[in-house]
Design a protein around this motif. Structure first.
Motif, short mmCIF file in Angstrom:
data_model
loop_
_atom_site.label_atom_id
_atom_site.label_comp_id
_atom_site.label_asym_id
_atom_site.label_seq_id
_atom_site.Cartn_x
_atom_site.Cartn_y
_atom_site.Cartn_z
N GLU A 1 0.82 -1.22 0.00
CA GLU A 1 0.00 0.00 0.00
C GLU A 1 0.85 1.27 0.00
O GLU A 1 0.38 2.34 -0.35
CB GLU A 1 -1.00 0.02 1.16
CG GLU A 1 -0.42 -0.14 2.55
CD GLU A 1 -0.29 -1.60 2.99
OE1 GLU A 1 -0.28 -2.51 2.12
OE2 GLU A 1 -0.20 -1.83 4.21
N GLU A 2 2.13 1.15 0.38
CA GLU A 2 3.00 2.34 0.35
C GLU A 2 3.43 2.69 -1.07
O GLU A 2 3.86 3.81 -1.31
CB GLU A 2 4.25 2.12 1.23
CG GLU A 2 4.02 2.44 2.68
CD GLU A 2 5.30 2.67 3.47
OE1 GLU A 2 6.34 3.00 2.87
OE2 GLU A 2 5.26 2.51 4.70
N ILE A 3 3.39 1.73 -1.97
CA ILE A 3 3.88 2.04 -3.32
C ILE A 3 2.77 2.08 -4.37
O ILE A 3 2.96 2.63 -5.44
CB ILE A 3 5.00 1.07 -3.77
CG1 ILE A 3 4.48 -0.35 -3.94
CG2 ILE A 3 6.18 1.12 -2.82
CD1 ILE A 3 5.43 -1.23 -4.76
N ASN A 4 1.65 1.49 -4.06
CA ASN A 4 0.59 1.46 -5.06
C ASN A 4 -0.02 2.85 -5.23
O ASN A 4 -0.03 3.64 -4.30
CB ASN A 4 -0.49 0.45 -4.69
CG ASN A 4 -1.20 -0.08 -5.92
OD1 ASN A 4 -0.85 0.27 -7.06
ND2 ASN A 4 -2.19 -0.91 -5.72
N GLN A 5 -0.48 3.13 -6.40
CA GLN A 5 -1.02 4.45 -6.68
C GLN A 5 -2.20 4.29 -7.64
O GLN A 5 -2.15 3.45 -8.55
CB GLN A 5 0.08 5.29 -7.36
CG GLN A 5 0.03 6.77 -7.02
CD GLN A 5 1.25 7.49 -7.56
OE1 GLN A 5 2.37 7.03 -7.41
NE2 GLN A 5 1.02 8.62 -8.21
N ALA A 6 -3.20 5.12 -7.44
CA ALA A 6 -4.37 5.03 -8.31
C ALA A 6 -4.00 5.47 -9.73
O ALA A 6 -3.10 6.29 -9.92
CB ALA A 6 -5.47 5.92 -7.75
N VAL A 7 -4.70 4.92 -10.69
CA VAL A 7 -4.49 5.34 -12.08
C VAL A 7 -5.42 6.50 -12.36
O VAL A 7 -6.63 6.36 -12.28
CB VAL A 7 -4.78 4.16 -13.05
CG1 VAL A 7 -4.68 4.63 -14.49
CG2 VAL A 7 -3.83 3.02 -12.77
N PRO A 8 -4.86 7.66 -12.67
CA PRO A 8 -5.73 8.82 -12.88
C PRO A 8 -6.40 8.78 -14.25
O PRO A 8 -5.89 8.16 -15.19
CB PRO A 8 -4.75 9.99 -12.79
CG PRO A 8 -3.45 9.43 -13.21
CD PRO A 8 -3.45 7.98 -12.85
#
Lengths: 209, 181
Positions: free
Chosen positions: A100-107
């Motif tokens: 969860e520290e590296i995952n990022q939503a796709v804008p």
């Protein structure tokens, strides 16, 4: 004995790591045992740390594969590059974090091809120092990593690839010149993580420092 | 709370390889690591003294110029020893130029880490790095030159060098030196 010969990383949540109900078998395969020659400990010594953030930064161990090792294991990997006289070595230093520290939503934003479309990597346009890169798959789009321009002539960029393997977040730097071999690096890390899963229960990393 | 994100100006300064002004900008935002960054790349010892005297004493950990000057000098020595371990050989001027190259990579990785921290809202304050994050990006920047990770001694300023190392490389820390020295 294993605890003495291997470096262990707990990749369970803290509650699972410290649960008194957790048995050896519950924890089997849930820790990473990195052979010492590939492990770099992140020390926490030094002067007062009140001015620094007390949280964030992932686990206290990183994986280090020197450039010669990587080039032997990954065909076409450039262990050294020279851009306009600027020579750099490309060892693989892999930081480890909860996913969860590296995952990022796709804008939902306009994108542009990063590398001729072949790699299916798209750069998300942004007026910031770094830009997110997303990967187009047959089904959807997912976060791949972040990149930023380097102050070089000719122009070049470098990225931090974020890879998630069963809840473990692995981040490694990759230069533009090596971007085309990232699938092979990912596969290498998949293999190493599978190899380095502890066979039995491990000691949470907090007890190793 | 100060906005610790990387500003467009800071991005431009990095593109121009202007380490002094990049770290001064970070210093004004009270980014903790900028105390060393600015100490390393400011134009003169007087500039560093002025920032310490006029700055927030708490930000400077209630320590004066001799302390921060020693920290910056120690950092140069550690990098030089690391470069030597990596096989780099050169004149004093070449070593200074190489140390500056390392400095540029460290600044680039600092910006990258700050921005990732800021965007992902890691830790307690977006853009403020933990010592762990700082150690890790130093390891990555150093690896680009073959400098072993243990050259960054697990502290945010690096290990304190031995006396012989200070004697050998201490004079590399010099704000206005002629690079042909």
């Amino acid at each position: 004995m294993k605890a003495l010969t291997y470096l262990l990383i707990g990749i369970l949540s803290l509650s699972a790591c410290t649960s008194q109900n957790a048995t050896s078998i519950d924890n089997a395969g849930s820790f990473l045992c990195i052979p010492p020659e590939y492990a770099v400990f992140i020390g926490e010594t030094g002067t007062s740390s009140a001015e620094f953030d007390s949280q964030g930064g992932g686990y206290n161990v990183s994986i280090f594969l020197n450039q010669n090792t990587v080039s032997q294991l990954v065909p076409e990997y450039k262990s050294e590059t020279n851009i306009g006289g600027r020579v750099r070595k490309h060892a693989l230093y892999i930081t480890l974090s909860p996913s969860e520290e590296i995952n990022q939503a796709v804008p939902d934003a306009p994108t542009k091809d990063l590398l001729d479309g072949e790699m299916q990597l798209l750069a998300v346009k942004a007026d910031t120092f770094s830009w997110q890169v997303i990967q187009k798959t047959a089904k959807n789009q997912q976060h791949w990593g972040t990149c930023a321009d380097l102050p070089t002539e000719p122009k070049s960029f470098r990225c931090l690839r974020d890879l998630i393997i069963e809840g473990l977040g692995l981040t490694y730097p990759i230069s533009q010149e090596n971007l085309h071999v990232y699938p092979a690096i990912d596969a290498l890390l998949q293999e190493k993580v599978a190899q380095w899963r502890c066979a039995s229960s491990g000691i949470p990393i907090e007890q190793q420092l | 709370m100060t906005d610790l994100s990387i500003s467009p100006q800071e991005r431009a300064l990095l593109a121009q390889k202007n380490l002094e002004k990049f770290w001064l900008s970070r210093l004004r935002k009270q980014d903790p690591i900028a105390r060393i960054g600015y100490g390393l790349w400011c134009k003169s010892a007087d500039d560093l003294k002025r920032e310490i005297i006029l700055g927030d004493a708490e930000y400077w950990a209630h320590k004066g110029f001799p302390y921060w000057e020693f920290m910056a000098r120690s950092t140069v020595v550690n990098i030089s020893v690391g470069l030597q371990k990596a096989g780099f050989k050169g004149t004093v001027a070449e070593m200074r130029m190489k140390v500056r190259e390392v400095g540029l990579e460290v600044a680039w990785h600092h910006a990258m880490s700050v921005e990732r921290d800021y965007k992902k809202k890691l830790g307690t304050e977006p853009g403020l790095l933990s010592k762990k994050q700082i150690s890790k990006y130093h390891h990555i920047a150093f690896s680009l030159f073959g400098i072993p990770p243990d050259s960054y001694g697990g502290t945010w300023f690096g290990a304190v060098p031995d006396n012989w190392e200070l004697e050998l490389y201490g004079n590399l820390y010099c704000h206005d030196c002629d690079t042909s020295d």
